[in-house]
Design an enzyme around this catalytic site. Sequence first.
Site, PDB file in Angstrom:
ATOM      1  N   THR A   1     -60.061  93.823  76.060  1.00 41.74           N
ATOM      2  CA  THR A   1     -58.909  92.930  76.303  1.00 41.74           C
ATOM      3  C   THR A   1     -57.644  93.763  76.054  1.00 41.74           C
ATOM      4  O   THR A   1     -57.196  94.463  76.955  1.00 41.74           O
ATOM      5  CB  THR A   1     -58.956  91.681  75.404  1.00 41.74           C
ATOM      6  OG1 THR A   1     -59.161  92.071  74.045  1.00 41.74           O
ATOM      7  CG2 THR A   1     -60.079  90.768  75.833  1.00 41.74           C
TER       8      THR A   1
ATOM      9  N   LYS B   1     -65.753  95.490  71.469  1.00 41.74           N
ATOM     10  CA  LYS B   1     -64.344  95.335  71.821  1.00 41.74           C
ATOM     11  C   LYS B   1     -63.660  94.559  70.705  1.00 41.74           C
ATOM     12  O   LYS B   1     -64.300  93.812  69.960  1.00 41.74           O
ATOM     13  CB  LYS B   1     -64.167  94.599  73.151  1.00 41.74           C
ATOM     14  CG  LYS B   1     -64.625  93.160  73.190  1.00 41.74           C
ATOM     15  CD  LYS B   1     -63.745  92.089  72.598  1.00 41.74           C
ATOM     16  CE  LYS B   1     -62.314  92.165  73.058  1.00 41.74           C
ATOM     17  NZ  LYS B   1     -61.536  91.025  72.408  1.00 41.74           N
TER      18      LYS B   1
ATOM     19  N   THR C   1     -63.966  89.769  64.284  1.00 44.46           N
ATOM     20  CA  THR C   1     -63.461  89.188  65.520  1.00 44.46           C
ATOM     21  C   THR C   1     -63.603  90.065  66.731  1.00 44.46           C
ATOM     22  O   THR C   1     -62.657  90.567  67.300  1.00 44.46           O
ATOM     23  CB  THR C   1     -61.989  88.831  65.358  1.00 44.46           C
ATOM     24  OG1 THR C   1     -61.879  88.063  64.208  1.00 44.46           O
ATOM     25  CG2 THR C   1     -61.495  88.028  66.531  1.00 44.46           C
TER      26      THR C   1
ATOM     27  N   GLU D   1     -54.255  96.558  67.506  1.00 49.34           N
ATOM     28  CA  GLU D   1     -52.997  96.300  68.229  1.00 49.34           C
ATOM     29  C   GLU D   1     -51.770  96.815  67.482  1.00 49.34           C
ATOM     30  O   GLU D   1     -51.451  96.366  66.390  1.00 49.34           O
ATOM     31  CB  GLU D   1     -52.830  94.795  68.434  1.00 49.34           C
ATOM     32  CG  GLU D   1     -53.644  94.267  69.589  1.00 49.34           C
ATOM     33  CD  GLU D   1     -53.593  92.747  69.697  1.00 49.34           C
ATOM     34  OE1 GLU D   1     -53.010  92.109  68.821  1.00 49.34           O
ATOM     35  OE2 GLU D   1     -54.164  92.227  70.674  1.00 49.34           O
TER      36      GLU D   1
ATOM     37  N   ASN E   1     -48.077  90.588  70.128  1.00 52.20           N
ATOM     38  CA  ASN E   1     -48.556  89.246  69.851  1.00 52.20           C
ATOM     39  C   ASN E   1     -47.497  88.169  69.997  1.00 52.20           C
ATOM     40  O   ASN E   1     -47.768  86.996  69.744  1.00 52.20           O
ATOM     41  CB  ASN E   1     -49.190  89.204  68.456  1.00 52.20           C
ATOM     42  CG  ASN E   1     -50.518  89.923  68.472  1.00 52.20           C
ATOM     43  OD1 ASN E   1     -51.426  89.518  69.178  1.00 52.20           O
ATOM     44  ND2 ASN E   1     -50.618  91.015  67.724  1.00 52.20           N
TER      45      ASN E   1
ATOM     46  N   SER F   1     -52.471  85.800  74.205  1.00 56.75           N
ATOM     47  CA  SER F   1     -53.786  86.453  74.214  1.00 56.75           C
ATOM     48  C   SER F   1     -54.696  85.721  73.252  1.00 56.75           C
ATOM     49  O   SER F   1     -54.261  84.857  72.520  1.00 56.75           O
ATOM     50  CB  SER F   1     -53.676  87.919  73.827  1.00 56.75           C
ATOM     51  OG  SER F   1     -53.110  88.041  72.544  1.00 56.75           O
TER      52      SER F   1
END
Lengths: 403, 403
Positions: free
Chosen positions: A151, A184, A195, A275, A398, A403
């Site tokens: 993602t 992922k 997660t 991220e 974010n 997302s």
Amino acid sequence: MTVTSPRGFRASGVAAGLKSTGAKDVALVVNDGPLDVAAAVFTSNRVFAAPVAWSRQAVSDGRASAVVLNSGGANACTGTEGFADTHRTAEHVADTLSTSAGDVLVCSTGLIGLRLPMTELLAGVDAAASALDDPSSATRGGEDAALAIMTTDTVAKTVHVEREASDPASPDGATTWSVGGMAKGAGMLAPGLATMLCVLTTDAVVDATAAGAALRAATRTTLDRVDSDGCMSTNDTVILLASGASGVAVGTEELTGVLTEACGSLARQLVADAEGASHDVAVTVVGASSEDAAVAVARAVTRSNLFKAAIFGNDPNWGRIVSAVGTVPEDVAPYDALALDVTVNGVQVCRAGGVGEPRELVDLAAAREVLVEIDLHAGSATATVWTNDLTHDYVHENSAYSS
Amino acid sequence: MTVTSPRGFRASGVAAGLKSTGAKDVALVVNDGPLDVAAAVFTSNRVFAAPVAWSRQAVSDGRASAVVLNSGGANACTGTEGFADTHRTAEHVADTLSTSAGDVLVCSTGLIGLRLPMTELLAGVDAAASALDDPSSATRGGEDAALAIMTTDTVAKTVHVEREASDPASPDGATTWSVGGMAKGAGMLAPGLATMLCVLTTDAVVDATAAGAALRAATRTTLDRVDSDGCMSTNDTVILLASGASGVAVGTEELTGVLTEACGSLARQLVADAEGASHDVAVTVVGASSEDAAVAVARAVTRSNLFKAAIFGNDPNWGRIVSAVGTVPEDVAPYDALALDVTVNGVQVCRAGGVGEPRELVDLAAAREVLVEIDLHAGSATATVWTNDLTHDYVHENSAYSS
């Protein structure tokens, strides 16, 4: 180096149009046997996605012959229609592969609260099934599958760990067995399985009981100890498929060891690609009264935004570490606050709960990896939890995009 | 509108050189009686600062005649020397005001892990004591004190709530009584008292038992429900001083009501000035099985970085809300995940655990205040926790500077 590295597996990844970017978004992993042993662990979130509900039930008999995965949509909070979509996807895969839907596990990842575009998804399943037998994808199938589950990940995460057979007299003469994997996950990384989606494969001969026990033991100390941003997903799934194709029988302990190595590698890769992060931070607690106590203290630190922002600023602000340690209840982690030592990148900045070496001695700018060690002086247990720093890029990623 | 608004109090704030900016950094609040009733609540952090250790002991007899507060240093994690510094400060205030050290409460705020510059601090106490009797400071003393306790706060927070005496026959003829207050706190805002310093004053006639009960009840639903960044401080202190100077006797319930109003105002002011925030977010949980359950669910949402970053991006990403709700254990907050409703600024974006109204209908950009309501459909209890969004400015303030 992928899920197809162990014997007995095929995989593929195709672009079905679920992602607006046109990147790959549907993956298949197929176990060609002779065994069809499977085990899985799932998010502990009470709000869980339709594919989690489906796969939890489907794997409960210890068997699965295929996993279908999609990015571009989590199929979470989509009600009975969303569950029907998952069921239909599994049926479609089963028809295509001539197996039963109950042996097909489903994983989805992406935005919560949107139905999947089923026409595109089912066409993607057909394309992915065709690609399984494309000779040119024989070596690339595992890599394509790892790409298709990404993602906000910037790189695919894969692993392969090989071992010599401890029993050389295996029936078909194979002298090695191995575990392959892909994962992922770049945000919403927290326990309840860090997660992410993760598929592991092995050609070892194991039964479902051993596979389940080994998988739970391996994830407990690896993927479950990645806490990038403290947010638990609705879709976390880790699946292990065992083909038995090596003919090498492997005991639970040995399997646990190799799975732990594979999951540890994938967990470290997830942290390295989190991220917006500029630092990977290992928070190690030593001298704890129990492993649970060590984990609780480490988690409290890895969830402190002030600590994480300080690390982004290359500031060894140990006051933010001890103030986070102090939030853990005494019944969870007994310790004396006036005995705490804190070391950052080898410099003991806090000694016996007070000022230690000058914080100026700590160099955080030199490397991406930061090592924090907290000694509770309350026992001999230890644990490490990995996190990342809190950066402008995390906020940007974010806040600017759903997302 | 300050701690000196109720009768019987003097206050001052001076610049003693503890802050590198030269701004005010030492404050005194003095209770001239006739009563010297006091109560306090402190951080629940196990790593607590020297002034917390001191004040907790000093107030245990229900009496105090003065509070000395400093910014520019938390005096936390400073060992026995740090405690001696606090003791010495209290003694110095006591000598100056002709009281006993045991009746002087001490509060400090600033960086953890640094000793206070005692020469400057004690000189500041002298200056603050002189300023108490300066006629020009009679009206400004309370305002100066509120300024002197600021750290990264951009504005002083003060309050004054006045009530008619329910018993008009008070001995000295006063027909009103009131509560005044000041608070500081812009980061490290979380329970264990919203991580701040707060001094409340009242001229009501109350005893220490009633004062303590009312203070605990008032902070429980106000200051303790501000959770700006999930980080609990080592120095949180809320002090109530009662002078009795109005001569108006007030019952515990009436006092609780007015203190709750005053603390609620200060809590709202803290949220409005939280570090780097662009939105103030009220997360209200309704339909809970108990108030504790409602608070637990609200806290889980207010601590989700993904949710907070989405609010910064004006994105009503309700998936991040329900995924946070799902992390609360069932024994803490029973509910059915398929019954959850979520409303953001009046638009029910999630209905019965699935998709509700289009998220495009939600306007987050129009106002600083955001209202999130989560209906658990599991009872009739409710609670609200306040937080802020996660912004670039928060990351900047907490990475570029030690604090």
